[in-house]
Design a protein around this motif. Structure first.
Motif, mmCIF file in Angstrom:
data_model
loop_
_atom_site.group_PDB
_atom_site.id
_atom_site.type_symbol
_atom_site.label_atom_id
_atom_site.label_comp_id
_atom_site.label_asym_id
_atom_site.label_seq_id
_atom_site.Cartn_x
_atom_site.Cartn_y
_atom_site.Cartn_z
ATOM 1 N N ALA A 98 99.448 -4.451 14.365
ATOM 2 C CA ALA A 98 99.869 -5.310 15.569
ATOM 3 C C ALA A 98 99.164 -6.773 15.242
ATOM 4 O O ALA A 98 99.466 -7.667 16.137
ATOM 5 C CB ALA A 98 99.252 -4.740 17.074
ATOM 6 N N GLY A 99 98.418 -6.851 14.214
ATOM 7 C CA GLY A 99 97.963 -7.951 14.007
ATOM 8 C C GLY A 99 97.641 -8.174 12.484
ATOM 9 O O GLY A 99 97.585 -7.250 11.815
ATOM 10 N N ASP A 112 88.919 -12.505 21.153
ATOM 11 C CA ASP A 112 90.015 -12.928 21.930
ATOM 12 C C ASP A 112 91.071 -12.513 21.089
ATOM 13 O O ASP A 112 92.106 -12.109 21.923
ATOM 14 C CB ASP A 112 89.932 -14.530 22.282
ATOM 15 N N ARG A 116 94.210 -10.162 23.216
ATOM 16 C CA ARG A 116 95.563 -10.489 23.313
ATOM 17 C C ARG A 116 96.476 -9.380 22.706
ATOM 18 O O ARG A 116 97.288 -9.217 23.058
ATOM 19 C CB ARG A 116 95.917 -11.902 22.277
ATOM 20 N N VAL A 117 95.953 -8.648 21.619
ATOM 21 C CA VAL A 117 96.734 -7.600 21.135
ATOM 22 C C VAL A 117 96.734 -6.376 22.068
ATOM 23 O O VAL A 117 97.916 -5.832 22.357
ATOM 24 C CB VAL A 117 95.916 -7.159 19.663
ATOM 25 N N ALA A 119 96.500 -6.725 25.265
ATOM 26 C CA ALA A 119 97.579 -7.105 26.337
ATOM 27 C C ALA A 119 99.207 -7.046 26.062
ATOM 28 O O ALA A 119 99.681 -7.599 26.767
ATOM 29 C CB ALA A 119 97.044 -8.482 26.709
ATOM 30 N N GLY A 120 99.238 -6.863 24.687
ATOM 31 C CA GLY A 120 100.911 -6.552 24.178
ATOM 32 C C GLY A 120 101.241 -7.742 23.451
ATOM 33 O O GLY A 120 102.348 -7.676 22.907
ATOM 34 N N GLU A 121 100.156 -8.652 23.125
ATOM 35 C CA GLU A 121 100.522 -9.866 22.274
ATOM 36 C C GLU A 121 100.444 -9.458 20.749
ATOM 37 O O GLU A 121 99.730 -8.590 20.881
ATOM 38 C CB GLU A 121 99.911 -11.091 22.584
ATOM 39 N N GLY A 122 101.014 -10.163 19.695
ATOM 40 C CA GLY A 122 100.476 -9.798 18.488
ATOM 41 C C GLY A 122 99.375 -10.903 18.168
ATOM 42 O O GLY A 122 99.125 -11.809 18.887
ATOM 43 N N ALA A 123 98.899 -10.557 17.115
ATOM 44 C CA ALA A 123 97.673 -11.298 16.419
ATOM 45 C C ALA A 123 98.196 -11.947 15.031
ATOM 46 O O ALA A 123 98.235 -10.920 14.339
ATOM 47 C CB ALA A 123 96.412 -10.961 16.621
#
Length: 160
Positions: A98-99, A112, A116-117, A119-123
């Motif tokens: 995911a990142g 952080d 974010r990962v 929370a569903g975001e990519g890194a």
């Protein structure tokens, strides 16, 4: 939110620096390993929120990412590595990461990035983002006579 993390890197000193950075950012390190096999076993045993893996450790961090995402799909896998190679980046993403973060980034931002990962975001390290965008623009490039080496490795299904 406290994040539980497993760290896998074959350099003891690097693991210590990562641990220090994570703990100073409110994360809890619930396991450390130095090989892909150890990373997989720790992720299955502890079921952390995140498995933070080096690409180039004994047994392959990419292989560990693939095994962890299959055996413990609730564990987010994030690669933390020195490798900015396209092969490593795309193989890690295909394995379920995911990142993909580079070790030369500010370690203070690691906690952080993991939040974010979760929370569903990519890194993704910013300098690698353009490589991914280039891959999606590759069909247009080919029409213009330019070629992307990593694009040749994508199957017809991956282009869709």
């Amino acid at each position: 939110m406290t994040i539980r993390v497993v760290i896998a890197d074959d350099h003891t000193r690097t693991r210590g620096l990562i641990r220090e950075s994570l703990e100073s950012n409110g994360c809890v390190v619930c396991g450390e390993g130095s090989t892909a096999q150890e990373a997989i076993a720790l992720a299955i045993e502890h079921r952390p929120d995140v498995a933070l893996l080096d690409v180039h450790m004994p047994g392959s961090g990419i292989q560990a990412a693939s095994a962890i995402t299959r055996a413990a799909p609730e564990v987010a896998v994030v690669m933390l590595t020195r490798s900015a190679e396209e092969d490593d980046l795309f193989d890690a993403l295909r394995a379920g990461a995911a990142g993909y973060l580079l070790k030369d980034a500010d370690p203070g931002g690691l906690g952080d990035a993991l939040r974010r990962v979760l929370a569903g975001e990519g890194a993704l390290s910013p300098r690698l983002l353009s490589r991914i965008l280039d891959e999606f623009r590759a069909p247009k490039r080919r029409r213009l006579g330019r070629k992307s080496p990593a694009a040749d490795r994508l199957s017809a299904r991956e282009w869709k």
